[in-house]
Design a protein around this motif. Structure first.
Motif, mmCIF file in Angstrom:
data_model
loop_
_atom_site.group_PDB
_atom_site.id
_atom_site.type_symbol
_atom_site.label_atom_id
_atom_site.label_comp_id
_atom_site.label_asym_id
_atom_site.label_seq_id
_atom_site.Cartn_x
_atom_site.Cartn_y
_atom_site.Cartn_z
ATOM 1 N N MET A 7 0.847 -1.188 0.000
ATOM 2 C CA MET A 7 0.000 0.000 0.000
ATOM 3 C C MET A 7 0.886 1.243 0.000
ATOM 4 S SD MET A 7 -2.947 1.201 2.628
ATOM 5 C CE MET A 7 -4.247 0.608 1.592
ATOM 6 N N ASP A 8 0.544 2.191 -0.843
ATOM 7 C CA ASP A 8 1.291 3.447 -0.913
ATOM 8 C C ASP A 8 0.812 4.367 0.203
ATOM 9 O OD1 ASP A 8 2.787 5.613 -1.679
ATOM 10 O OD2 ASP A 8 1.477 6.160 -3.350
ATOM 11 N N LEU A 9 1.697 4.615 1.147
ATOM 12 C CA LEU A 9 1.345 5.437 2.298
ATOM 13 C C LEU A 9 1.336 6.924 1.983
ATOM 14 C CD1 LEU A 9 3.523 3.706 5.049
ATOM 15 C CD2 LEU A 9 1.119 3.308 4.566
ATOM 16 N N THR A 10 2.143 7.333 1.006
ATOM 17 C CA THR A 10 2.384 8.762 0.786
ATOM 18 C C THR A 10 1.129 9.553 0.447
ATOM 19 O OG1 THR A 10 2.999 8.336 -1.519
ATOM 20 C CG2 THR A 10 4.778 8.429 0.095
ATOM 21 N N HIS A 11 0.128 8.933 -0.152
ATOM 22 C CA HIS A 11 -1.082 9.673 -0.524
ATOM 23 C C HIS A 11 -2.140 9.658 0.569
ATOM 24 C CE1 HIS A 11 0.513 10.190 -4.479
ATOM 25 N NE2 HIS A 11 0.639 8.894 -4.630
ATOM 26 N N SER A 12 -1.940 8.846 1.599
ATOM 27 C CA SER A 12 -2.973 8.650 2.596
ATOM 28 C C SER A 12 -2.694 9.314 3.934
ATOM 29 C CB SER A 12 -3.158 7.149 2.843
ATOM 30 O OG SER A 12 -3.429 6.498 1.629
ATOM 31 N N LEU A 13 -1.448 9.627 4.209
ATOM 32 C CA LEU A 13 -1.084 10.133 5.524
ATOM 33 C C LEU A 13 -1.137 11.651 5.558
ATOM 34 C CD1 LEU A 13 1.897 7.739 6.142
ATOM 35 C CD2 LEU A 13 -0.415 7.556 7.044
ATOM 36 N N GLN A 14 -1.847 12.155 6.543
ATOM 37 C CA GLN A 14 -2.003 13.599 6.648
ATOM 38 C C GLN A 14 -1.212 14.175 7.812
ATOM 39 O OE1 GLN A 14 -3.665 15.493 4.368
ATOM 40 N NE2 GLN A 14 -3.840 13.576 3.238
ATOM 41 N N ALA A 15 -1.578 13.785 9.030
ATOM 42 C CA ALA A 15 -1.043 14.473 10.203
ATOM 43 C C ALA A 15 -0.480 13.507 11.240
ATOM 44 C CB ALA A 15 -2.140 15.318 10.842
ATOM 45 N N ALA A 16 0.613 13.941 11.855
ATOM 46 C CA ALA A 16 1.240 13.183 12.938
ATOM 47 C C ALA A 16 1.468 14.122 14.111
ATOM 48 C CB ALA A 16 2.563 12.583 12.484
ATOM 49 N N LEU A 17 1.344 13.567 15.311
ATOM 50 C CA LEU A 17 1.659 14.291 16.530
ATOM 51 C C LEU A 17 2.820 13.560 17.198
ATOM 52 C CD1 LEU A 17 1.108 16.425 18.746
ATOM 53 C CD2 LEU A 17 -0.552 14.809 19.728
ATOM 54 N N VAL A 18 3.903 14.297 17.450
ATOM 55 C CA VAL A 18 5.073 13.740 18.110
ATOM 56 C C VAL A 18 5.157 14.371 19.497
ATOM 57 C CG1 VAL A 18 7.584 13.471 18.037
ATOM 58 C CG2 VAL A 18 6.259 13.445 15.895
ATOM 59 N N ILE A 19 5.061 13.519 20.513
ATOM 60 C CA ILE A 19 5.115 13.996 21.895
ATOM 61 C C ILE A 19 6.491 13.592 22.432
ATOM 62 C CG2 ILE A 19 3.963 14.008 24.132
ATOM 63 C CD1 ILE A 19 1.500 12.738 22.524
ATOM 64 N N GLU A 20 7.395 14.536 22.388
ATOM 65 C CA GLU A 20 8.818 14.282 22.690
ATOM 66 C C GLU A 20 9.443 15.601 23.110
ATOM 67 O OE1 GLU A 20 12.164 13.166 23.480
ATOM 68 O OE2 GLU A 20 11.356 11.470 22.357
ATOM 69 N N HIS A 21 10.231 15.592 24.170
ATOM 70 C CA HIS A 21 10.812 16.852 24.643
ATOM 71 C C HIS A 21 12.237 17.095 24.152
ATOM 72 C CE1 HIS A 21 12.582 14.249 27.726
ATOM 73 N NE2 HIS A 21 13.414 15.224 27.975
ATOM 74 N N GLN A 22 12.901 16.108 23.599
ATOM 75 C CA GLN A 22 14.276 16.283 23.140
ATOM 76 C C GLN A 22 14.299 16.771 21.689
ATOM 77 O OE1 GLN A 22 16.149 12.497 23.770
ATOM 78 N NE2 GLN A 22 16.182 12.733 25.991
ATOM 79 N N ALA A 23 14.909 17.933 21.476
ATOM 80 C CA ALA A 23 14.930 18.554 20.146
ATOM 81 C C ALA A 23 15.616 17.663 19.112
ATOM 82 C CB ALA A 23 15.624 19.917 20.216
ATOM 83 N N LEU A 24 16.695 17.003 19.488
ATOM 84 C CA LEU A 24 17.400 16.137 18.545
ATOM 85 C C LEU A 24 16.519 14.964 18.129
ATOM 86 C CD1 LEU A 24 19.990 15.572 16.986
ATOM 87 C CD2 LEU A 24 20.845 14.337 18.989
ATOM 88 N N ALA A 25 15.821 14.377 19.070
ATOM 89 C CA ALA A 25 14.902 13.275 18.756
ATOM 90 C C ALA A 25 13.768 13.768 17.859
ATOM 91 C CB ALA A 25 14.354 12.659 20.037
#
Length: 175
Positions: free
Chosen positions: A1-19
């Motif tokens: 399945m081609d993911l690139t056309h289906s994925l819209q938004a992600a939330l990253v809950i992480e406090h380290q800027a490098l990560a």
């Protein structure tokens, strides 16, 4: 399945800027169009109240306030996690009691830090592929149309197009 056309938004809950930077690179490679970051539980809750996300990546160790475990419990309690959303825990702590506690919460995956961009992308592709392929099932669950969800799961099992998914489909059907 081609993911690139289906994925819209992600939330990253992480406090380290490098990560955050490392994760953003992987998510852009997977085709996410919008990536939001939160470095503490309160910011994550606000983001979840205003937007829907296809993916939530959550670190166990957060900057201030609640840890990732407590945040996940609150997200579930407030009904902020849709079945269509993939939820993945990340942790640099690998002690057995913590791992077991997180796994009992039943996130879609649990990734131990540090990880490479390639490893993260491969794990996320696997999870997101299931979420997107089974989106009609998860939408039915979110709409409390359990009979419809069961029918769709039975169709998937009858097709047997992805034999490796059979245990996952049976578990989902049991839930």
């Amino acid at each position: 399945m081609d993911l690139t056309h289906s994925l819209q938004a992600a939330l990253v809950i992480e406090h380290q800027a490098l990560a955050q930077s490392h994760i953003k690179y992987s998510l852009l490679n997977l085709g996410f169009k919008s990536i939001e970051f939160a470095d503490r539980a309160t910011m994550a809750i606000k983001a979840l109240h205003k937007s829907h996300f296809d993916l939530i990546l959550c670190a166990y160790d957060l900057n201030r306030g609640a840890d990732g475990y407590q945040l996940f419990e609150r997200i579930i309690e407030e009904g902020l996690l849709k079945s269509t959303t993939a939820f993945v825990f990340m942790s640099s702590e690998n002690d057995l009691p913590l791992s077991q506690s997180i796994i009992e919460l039943k996130p879609d995956d649990f990734i131990l830090k540090p990880f490479t961009a390639k490893e993260l992308e491969l794990r996320l592709k696997r999870i997101l592929s299931k979420k997107l392929t089974l989106r009609p099932v998860f939408e039915a669950i979110d709409d409390d149309e359990f009979d419809g969800a069961l029918n769709l799961l039975n169709e998937q099992l009858a097709k047997n197009a992805k034999p490796k998914w059979v245990p996952y489909l049976l578990k989902l059907k049991g839930n």
